[in-house]
Design a protein around this motif. Structure first.
Motif, PDB file in Angstrom:
ATOM      1  N   GLY A  16      30.489  43.541  40.623  1.00  0.00           N
ATOM      2  CA  GLY A  16      29.911  44.581  39.767  1.00  0.00           C
ATOM      3  C   GLY A  16      30.785  44.949  38.589  1.00  0.00           C
ATOM      4  N   PHE A  17      31.899  44.218  38.401  1.00  0.00           N
ATOM      5  CA  PHE A  17      32.815  44.529  37.305  1.00  0.00           C
ATOM      6  C   PHE A  17      33.357  43.211  36.766  1.00  0.00           C
ATOM      7  CE2 PHE A  17      37.005  45.994  35.665  1.00  0.00           C
ATOM      8  CZ  PHE A  17      36.557  46.965  34.804  1.00  0.00           C
ATOM      9  N   ASP A  18      33.644  43.179  35.469  1.00  0.00           N
ATOM     10  CA  ASP A  18      34.138  41.970  34.830  1.00  0.00           C
ATOM     11  C   ASP A  18      35.547  41.632  35.347  1.00  0.00           C
ATOM     12  OD1 ASP A  18      34.719  39.917  33.159  1.00  0.00           O
ATOM     13  OD2 ASP A  18      34.782  41.100  31.313  1.00  0.00           O
ATOM     14  N   ILE A  19      35.686  40.438  35.908  1.00  0.00           N
ATOM     15  CA  ILE A  19      36.968  40.053  36.518  1.00  0.00           C
ATOM     16  C   ILE A  19      38.088  39.958  35.478  1.00  0.00           C
ATOM     17  CG2 ILE A  19      36.378  37.571  36.445  1.00  0.00           C
ATOM     18  CD1 ILE A  19      38.194  38.907  39.416  1.00  0.00           C
ATOM     19  N   ARG A  20      37.720  39.586  34.243  1.00  0.00           N
ATOM     20  CA  ARG A  20      38.750  39.480  33.205  1.00  0.00           C
ATOM     21  C   ARG A  20      39.292  40.863  32.847  1.00  0.00           C
ATOM     22  NH1 ARG A  20      35.193  36.170  29.219  1.00  0.00           N
ATOM     23  NH2 ARG A  20      33.850  37.705  30.174  1.00  0.00           N
ATOM     24  N   ARG A  21      38.397  41.829  32.871  1.00  0.00           N
ATOM     25  CA  ARG A  21      38.841  43.192  32.569  1.00  0.00           C
ATOM     26  C   ARG A  21      39.724  43.716  33.706  1.00  0.00           C
ATOM     27  NH1 ARG A  21      38.277  46.346  28.344  1.00  0.00           N
ATOM     28  NH2 ARG A  21      38.842  48.495  28.778  1.00  0.00           N
ATOM     29  N   LEU A  22      39.386  43.348  34.940  1.00  0.00           N
ATOM     30  CA  LEU A  22      40.229  43.743  36.066  1.00  0.00           C
ATOM     31  C   LEU A  22      41.626  43.158  35.888  1.00  0.00           C
ATOM     32  CD1 LEU A  22      40.727  44.956  38.893  1.00  0.00           C
ATOM     33  CD2 LEU A  22      39.897  42.821  39.862  1.00  0.00           C
ATOM     34  N   ASN A  23      41.711  41.869  35.532  1.00  0.00           N
ATOM     35  CA  ASN A  23      43.010  41.232  35.319  1.00  0.00           C
ATOM     36  C   ASN A  23      43.790  41.938  34.220  1.00  0.00           C
ATOM     37  OD1 ASN A  23      42.952  39.290  37.317  1.00  0.00           O
ATOM     38  ND2 ASN A  23      41.726  37.895  36.070  1.00  0.00           N
ATOM     39  N   MET A  24      43.074  42.338  33.187  1.00  0.00           N
ATOM     40  CA  MET A  24      43.716  43.063  32.085  1.00  0.00           C
ATOM     41  C   MET A  24      44.296  44.391  32.580  1.00  0.00           C
ATOM     42  SD  MET A  24      43.405  45.590  29.722  1.00  0.00           S
ATOM     43  CE  MET A  24      41.870  46.249  29.252  1.00  0.00           C
ATOM     44  N   LEU A  25      43.489  45.118  33.358  1.00  0.00           N
ATOM     45  CA  LEU A  25      43.955  46.420  33.855  1.00  0.00           C
ATOM     46  C   LEU A  25      45.177  46.247  34.767  1.00  0.00           C
ATOM     47  CD1 LEU A  25      40.558  48.196  34.648  1.00  0.00           C
ATOM     48  CD2 LEU A  25      42.082  48.630  32.727  1.00  0.00           C
ATOM     49  N   LEU A  26      45.167  45.174  35.582  1.00  0.00           N
ATOM     50  CA  LEU A  26      46.307  44.928  36.482  1.00  0.00           C
ATOM     51  C   LEU A  26      47.552  44.621  35.668  1.00  0.00           C
ATOM     52  CD1 LEU A  26      44.567  42.817  39.273  1.00  0.00           C
ATOM     53  CD2 LEU A  26      45.147  45.240  39.301  1.00  0.00           C
ATOM     54  N   ALA A  27      47.379  43.863  34.579  1.00  0.00           N
ATOM     55  CA  ALA A  27      48.520  43.533  33.716  1.00  0.00           C
ATOM     56  C   ALA A  27      49.081  44.795  33.068  1.00  0.00           C
ATOM     57  CB  ALA A  27      48.090  42.522  32.652  1.00  0.00           C
ATOM     58  N   VAL A  28      48.185  45.701  32.664  1.00  0.00           N
ATOM     59  CA  VAL A  28      48.635  46.961  32.061  1.00  0.00           C
ATOM     60  C   VAL A  28      49.441  47.772  33.091  1.00  0.00           C
ATOM     61  CG1 VAL A  28      47.856  49.177  31.137  1.00  0.00           C
ATOM     62  CG2 VAL A  28      46.777  47.077  30.362  1.00  0.00           C
ATOM     63  N   LEU A  29      48.932  47.814  34.340  1.00  0.00           N
ATOM     64  CA  LEU A  29      49.630  48.571  35.382  1.00  0.00           C
ATOM     65  C   LEU A  29      51.016  47.983  35.654  1.00  0.00           C
ATOM     66  CD1 LEU A  29      46.834  49.312  38.004  1.00  0.00           C
ATOM     67  CD2 LEU A  29      47.984  50.904  36.472  1.00  0.00           C
ATOM     68  N   GLU A  30      51.091  46.656  35.602  1.00  0.00           N
ATOM     69  CA  GLU A  30      52.351  45.961  35.870  1.00  0.00           C
ATOM     70  C   GLU A  30      53.360  46.252  34.762  1.00  0.00           C
ATOM     71  OE1 GLU A  30      52.135  42.742  38.111  1.00  0.00           O
ATOM     72  OE2 GLU A  30      54.319  42.588  38.052  1.00  0.00           O
ATOM     73  N   LYS A  31      52.895  46.112  33.533  1.00  0.00           N
ATOM     74  CA  LYS A  31      53.794  46.199  32.389  1.00  0.00           C
ATOM     75  C   LYS A  31      54.119  47.651  32.003  1.00  0.00           C
ATOM     76  CE  LYS A  31      55.322  44.095  28.437  1.00  0.00           C
ATOM     77  NZ  LYS A  31      56.108  42.898  28.297  1.00  0.00           N
ATOM     78  N   ARG A  32      53.082  48.516  32.012  1.00  0.00           N
ATOM     79  CA  ARG A  32      53.285  49.868  31.484  1.00  0.00           C
ATOM     80  C   ARG A  32      53.632  50.890  32.536  1.00  0.00           C
ATOM     81  NH1 ARG A  32      53.939  48.488  26.350  1.00  0.00           N
ATOM     82  NH2 ARG A  32      52.307  47.011  25.766  1.00  0.00           N
ATOM     83  N   ALA A  33      53.259  50.630  33.796  1.00  0.00           N
ATOM     84  CA  ALA A  33      53.521  51.647  34.812  1.00  0.00           C
ATOM     85  C   ALA A  33      54.461  51.128  35.903  1.00  0.00           C
ATOM     86  CB  ALA A  33      52.210  52.138  35.415  1.00  0.00           C
ATOM     87  N   GLY A  34      54.894  49.867  35.749  1.00  0.00           N
ATOM     88  CA  GLY A  34      55.911  49.330  36.648  1.00  0.00           C
ATOM     89  C   GLY A  34      55.457  49.028  38.068  1.00  0.00           C
ATOM     90  N   PHE A  35      54.143  48.816  38.286  1.00  0.00           N
ATOM     91  CA  PHE A  35      53.680  48.452  39.629  1.00  0.00           C
ATOM     92  C   PHE A  35      53.714  46.940  39.783  1.00  0.00           C
ATOM     93  CE2 PHE A  35      51.965  52.670  39.153  1.00  0.00           C
ATOM     94  CZ  PHE A  35      52.177  53.215  40.395  1.00  0.00           C
ATOM     95  N   ARG A  36      54.251  46.454  40.882  1.00  0.00           N
ATOM     96  CA  ARG A  36      54.389  45.004  41.071  1.00  0.00           C
ATOM     97  C   ARG A  36      53.108  44.464  41.709  1.00  0.00           C
ATOM     98  NH1 ARG A  36      57.035  41.668  39.982  1.00  0.00           N
ATOM     99  NH2 ARG A  36      58.140  40.833  41.787  1.00  0.00           N
ATOM    100  N   LEU A  37      52.092  44.303  40.895  1.00  0.00           N
ATOM    101  CA  LEU A  37      50.798  43.857  41.433  1.00  0.00           C
ATOM    102  C   LEU A  37      50.625  42.353  41.305  1.00  0.00           C
ATOM    103  CD1 LEU A  37      48.654  46.747  39.974  1.00  0.00           C
ATOM    104  CD2 LEU A  37      49.195  46.388  42.370  1.00  0.00           C
ATOM    105  N   GLY A  38      51.546  41.694  40.617  1.00  0.00           N
ATOM    106  CA  GLY A  38      51.459  40.242  40.403  1.00  0.00           C
ATOM    107  C   GLY A  38      51.534  39.451  41.698  1.00  0.00           C
ATOM    108  N   VAL A  39      52.095  40.044  42.752  1.00  0.00           N
ATOM    109  CA  VAL A  39      52.236  39.326  44.021  1.00  0.00           C
ATOM    110  C   VAL A  39      51.207  39.810  45.047  1.00  0.00           C
ATOM    111  CG1 VAL A  39      54.675  38.800  43.728  1.00  0.00           C
ATOM    112  CG2 VAL A  39      54.006  40.994  44.719  1.00  0.00           C
TER     113      VAL A  39
END
Ligand code: TYD
Ligand code: MG
Length: 453
Positions: free
Chosen positions: A325-348
C-alpha cells in the motif's frame, strides 16, 4: 455491395495504420496492432438516431440549463463523486479490473433508483445470474428491465420502446454495432459503440452508464480509448483480497474530480463507508510497538489510517524491504533519511511496512506516520494511541508542510485523538472549537524526542 476496408488498429491507444507495424508510434507499445475490418457506414443504422431529431443552432442565452436536471442515484457515495447526482444525457464510464465489483455497483444503482424505468443491458451475464445477484443484494425495483443482448442497434430499438430513465451497459467491450464488421471488444467497435451511445444519450437526455474492463497490463481494448468520448470517467479500485473499494473520478464534465467514494464489499453487496476513519484504524487492547496513525487526505476527503511497521535484524546478508500500500522506493528513501539524519542503523535490518485495509496511499503526508512506525518498531516502544501525525519528510530530515492541514486536524479531533504532530512551517492555522494539542516539529530529531522521550 461496397468493398470493405481493413486497417490496423493499436489495441492500446486506438491509433490506426494502413499496414501492420511492430511498435505503435503513438503510445510506443510493442505488438499491439491488430487487423480490423471497417465496413462502409450502414446508412440505415446511422440514420436511426440522427435522422429523427435534427438539432438547430440555439442562442446560448436562450438555452435553459439548471441544476435540477441532476438526479440523485440513491447511493450517496456515487452522488458525491458525480457532483451531486447524474446529469440527464450524460455518458458515464465505470472502469476497473475484473472482480472489483463493477457489475455489483451497477445493479445496486439499478435497484436503488426508485420510480425510474431502468434498462440494464448485460452482455456478460444471463438473466438468471442477474436475478440471483439481485436477490443477494436484498433489494428490488419493480421498474428495472434486464436485457441480455450485445448488438447495439437492438439495444437502442428496445430503449426506444421502453423509454427508460437510465440505461446501464455491462460491459462496453461486449457490445458491437452492425456498422462495423470487426468483432466486439476491438478498439474500433468499442469506440464506435460508445460514440453511438453518446449521440443517443445526448439526443434523448437519458443518462447512460457504461462499464469497461481494464486489465493489469492494459492489453484489452480498454476504457483508455473512451476517456475523451464520455462525460464522466470513474475508476473503481481495490485489492480483491480486501473488502475496501475506492471509486475515483478521473474526468467529470459536471463536477470536480477530487472527490472519492469509499465502499466495503460485504455479503449483500457494496456498503457505503461514510466514516472511513473508523474502518482504517484497528482496535487494539494495548498499545503495540510499530503502529502509528496518519491523518491523510485523498481527494478532498480526510481520513485517518493505520500504518504498521516491523523492523527486525536481517537474517540474510541483504536486508529485506517490503511495503504493502506504499511505494517501496519512498520507503527506502525514508529509511536512508533516518540512517543519515537521525543516526538509526537501519541498513542491517529487515523492514516490512503495511497500510491497513489494503488501501494504497500516495499522500506524502503519511511519511511522518511511516517514520514513527519504523522507529517505534526499531526501539520497541509503542506510540501513544492518542497521537496521530501528518507531514512530509524531506531528504535532509526536515518535516515539510502538507495540504489541507486544518481538515486533517479537525478529522483527528473528531476521531478523539488528543495530539497531532505537524510541520513547524505551517503558519496561521485557524482552529476554532477544535480540541486537540497541535505539536509543531521541524526535524526528525524533534519528532523522536517528542514521541519516545
Ligand atoms: P462483480 O460485480 O461481478 O465484479 P466485476 O463486474 O467488476 O467483474 O463482483 C466481484 C466480486 O464481488 C465477486 O468475486 C463476489 C463479490 N461479491 C460479494 O462479496 N458480495 C456480493 O454481494 C456480490 C454481489 C459480490
Ligand atoms: Mg462484471
Amino acid at each position: 455491395m461496397t468493398k470493405s476496408k481493413t486497417v490496423y488498429v493499436c489495441q492500446n491507444c486506438g491509433a490506426e495504420s494502413p499496414k501492420w507495424i511492430g511498435r505503435c508510434p503513438s503510445c510506443r507499445e510493442w505488438n499491439t496492432y491488430h487487423e480490423e475490418i471497417i465496413a462502409p457506414a450502414n446508412q440505415k443504422a446511422s440514420s436511426f438516431i440522427s435522422g429523427q431529431v435534427r438539432r438547430k443552432p440555439e442562442l446560448l442565452d436562450n438555452i435553459k440549463a439548471d441544476e435540477k436536471n441532476r438526479t440523485a442515484t440513491g447511493i450517496s457515495e456515487l452522488d458525491r463523486i458525480l457532483g451531486g447526482g447524474m446529469v440527464g444525457g450524460s455518458l458515464i464510464l465505470i472502469g476497473g479490473e475484473p472482480g472489483v465489483g463493477k457489475s455489483t455497483l451497477a445493479l445496486q444503482l439499478a435497484l436503488s433508483l426508485k420510480n425510474t424505468t431502468i434498462l440494464y443491458v448485460s452482455g456478460e451475464e444471463s438473466e438468471e445470474q442477474i436475478s440471483l445477484r439481485a436477490k443477494r443484494l436484498k433489494n428490488s425495483n419493480p421498474l428495472c428491465y434486464v436485457l441480455c443482448e450485445t448488438e447495439l442497434e437492438t439495444i437502442l430499438a428496445h430503449s426506444e420502446q421502453l423509454k427508460p430513465g437510465l440505461i446501464i451497459i455491462d460491459s462496453i467491450q461486449t457490445i458491437s454495432t452492425t456498422m462495423l464488421e470487426s468483432s466486439a471488444g476491438t478498439v474500433s467497435q468499442v469506440r464506435e459503440s460508445a460514440a453511438q451511445l453518446l449521440k443517443y444519450s445526448k439526443v434523448t437526455g437519458i443518462p447512460v452508464f457504461l462499464i469497461g474492463h481494464i486489465t493489469k497490463d492494459g492489453t484489452l481494448a480498454g476504457p483508455k480509448v473512451l476517456e475523451h468520448i464520455v462525460d464522466v470517467v470513474l475508476y473503481f479500485e481495490g485489492d480483491n483480497n480486501y473488502v475496501y473499494r475506492i471509486l475515483r473520478s478521473a474526468k467529470n464534465r459536471f463536477g470536480s474530480t477530487s472527490e472519492i467514494g469509499i465502499f466495503e464489499m460485504a455479503e449483500a453487496g457494496l456498503r457505503e463507508v461514510n466514516n472511513p476513519s473508523e474502518m482504517f484504524i484497528n482496535q487494539h487492547d494495548e498499545a503495540l510497538s510499530g503502529i502509528s496513525i496518519a491523518a491523510t487526505v485523498d481527494g478532498l476527503r480526510p481520513f485517518l489510517i493505520e500504518t504498521q511497521a516491523l523492523v527486525s535484524s536481517a537474517v540474510y546478508g541483504t536486508p529485506q524491504r517490503s511495503a504493502t500500500g506504499f511505494d517501496i522506493r519512498r520507503l527506502n528513501m525514508l529509511l536512508a533519511v533516518l540512517e543519515k539524519r537521525a543516526g538509526f542503523r537501519l541498513g542491517v535490518k529487515d523492514v516490512f511496512l503495511n497500510i491497513a485495509g489494503g488501501i494504497k496511499v500516495s499522500d506524502p503526508a503519511i511519511d511522518l506516520a511511516i517514520v514513527s512506525s519504523v522507529l517505534s518498531s526499531n526501539l520497541d516502544i509503542p506510540v501513544s494511541r492518542e497521537v496521530c501525525l501528518a507531514g512530509e519528510t524531506g531528504l535532509s530530515g526536515e518535516i515539510r508542510p502538507v495540504s489541507r492541514i486544518e481538515q486533517r486536524i479537525r478529522e483527528a479531533s473528531k476521531m478523539g485523538f488528543k495530539k497531532i504532530y505537524i510541520s513547524k512551517f505551517h503558519k496561521g492555522i485557524s482552529l476554532k472549537g477544535v480540541e486537540i494539542e497541535v505539536v509543531h516539529v521541524g526535524k526528525i530529531e524533534h519528532l523522536v524526542r517528542g514521541l519516545f522521550g
